[in-house]
Design a protein around this motif. Structure first.
Motif, PDB file in Angstrom:
ATOM      1  N   ASN A  63      -8.677  13.977  -6.112  1.00 35.56           N
ATOM      2  CA  ASN A  63      -8.169  15.278  -5.713  1.00 35.56           C
ATOM      3  C   ASN A  63      -6.729  15.464  -6.200  1.00 35.56           C
ATOM      4  N   ALA A  64      -5.892  14.454  -6.041  1.00 34.73           N
ATOM      5  CA  ALA A  64      -4.488  14.552  -6.469  1.00 34.73           C
ATOM      6  C   ALA A  64      -4.386  14.743  -7.978  1.00 34.73           C
ATOM      7  N   ALA A  67      -5.401  18.292  -8.719  1.00 36.89           N
ATOM      8  CA  ALA A  67      -4.350  19.225  -8.297  1.00 36.89           C
ATOM      9  C   ALA A  67      -3.262  19.295  -9.365  1.00 36.89           C
ATOM     10  N   THR A  73      -1.671  22.976  -5.406  1.00 36.59           N
ATOM     11  CA  THR A  73      -1.349  21.957  -4.407  1.00 36.59           C
ATOM     12  C   THR A  73      -2.595  21.130  -4.106  1.00 36.59           C
ATOM     13  N   ARG A  74      -2.399  19.972  -3.478  1.00 39.15           N
ATOM     14  CA  ARG A  74      -3.547  19.151  -3.084  1.00 39.15           C
ATOM     15  C   ARG A  74      -4.435  19.885  -2.093  1.00 39.15           C
ATOM     16  N   ASN A  78      -8.336  20.819  -2.630  1.00 41.72           N
ATOM     17  CA  ASN A  78      -9.402  20.503  -1.678  1.00 41.72           C
ATOM     18  C   ASN A  78     -10.325  21.692  -1.468  1.00 41.72           C
TER      19      ASN A  78
END
Length: 153
Positions: A63-64, A67, A73-74, A78
């Protein structure tokens, strides 16, 4: 009230519309609008499409990573990933062997959706770059990279 001295402009310009930043933002907004329109036909948003592209090139990103790669943003990543998972376009492990990062992968449906959507997005890019002489494309790309690097901390 105190008189304020206006700082010197970074380059000659009659008004704000002649500043480099303004022109970059205008081009970016036009690109985003054209991509939004093209991707709507495929049931995707620009961040969703960007995630699919990144996962096609680098399966198993977290996810990071996604992003960072999609400039959100994370928390926003999401939300994007949840939508892609609900649509059956990605798989995301519930647990990982090491660390906390949960690897994400495209499903066959995700690969198919990306393939079809990519044609539409590439058509937008072709329209955009046809507006400049081909001989200047490499220099434009180098200049854009140099500007981004100059602003990177």
């Amino acid at each position: 009230m105190e008189d304020r001295v206006r700082p010197a402009a970074p380059h000659p310009a009659r008004d704000v519309t002649e500043h480099v930043g303004y022109r970059l933002k205008r081009a970016s907004a036009a690109l985003r609008s054209a991509m939004d329109k093209a991707l709507r036909e495929h049931g995707l948003t620009v961040p969703q499409y960007s995630c699919l592209e990144l996962l096609d090139e680098q399966p198993g990103l977290s996810n990071a990573d996604l992003a960072r790669g999609t400039f959100v943003t994370r928390q926003s990543a999401n939300v994007v990933l949840r939508g892609l998972k609900d649509a059956g376009l990605i798989t995301r492990a519930d647990v990982t062997d090491h660390g906390r990062a949960l690897p994400v992968h495209l499903t066959p449906a995700g690969q198919q959706r990306l393939h079809v959507a990519r044609e539409s997005v590439y058509a937008v890019e072709v329209r955009m770059i046809e507006a400049i002489p081909q001989r200047r494309l490499a220099a434009l790309l180098a200049d854009l990279d140099a500007m981004a690097e100059a602003l990177t901390d």
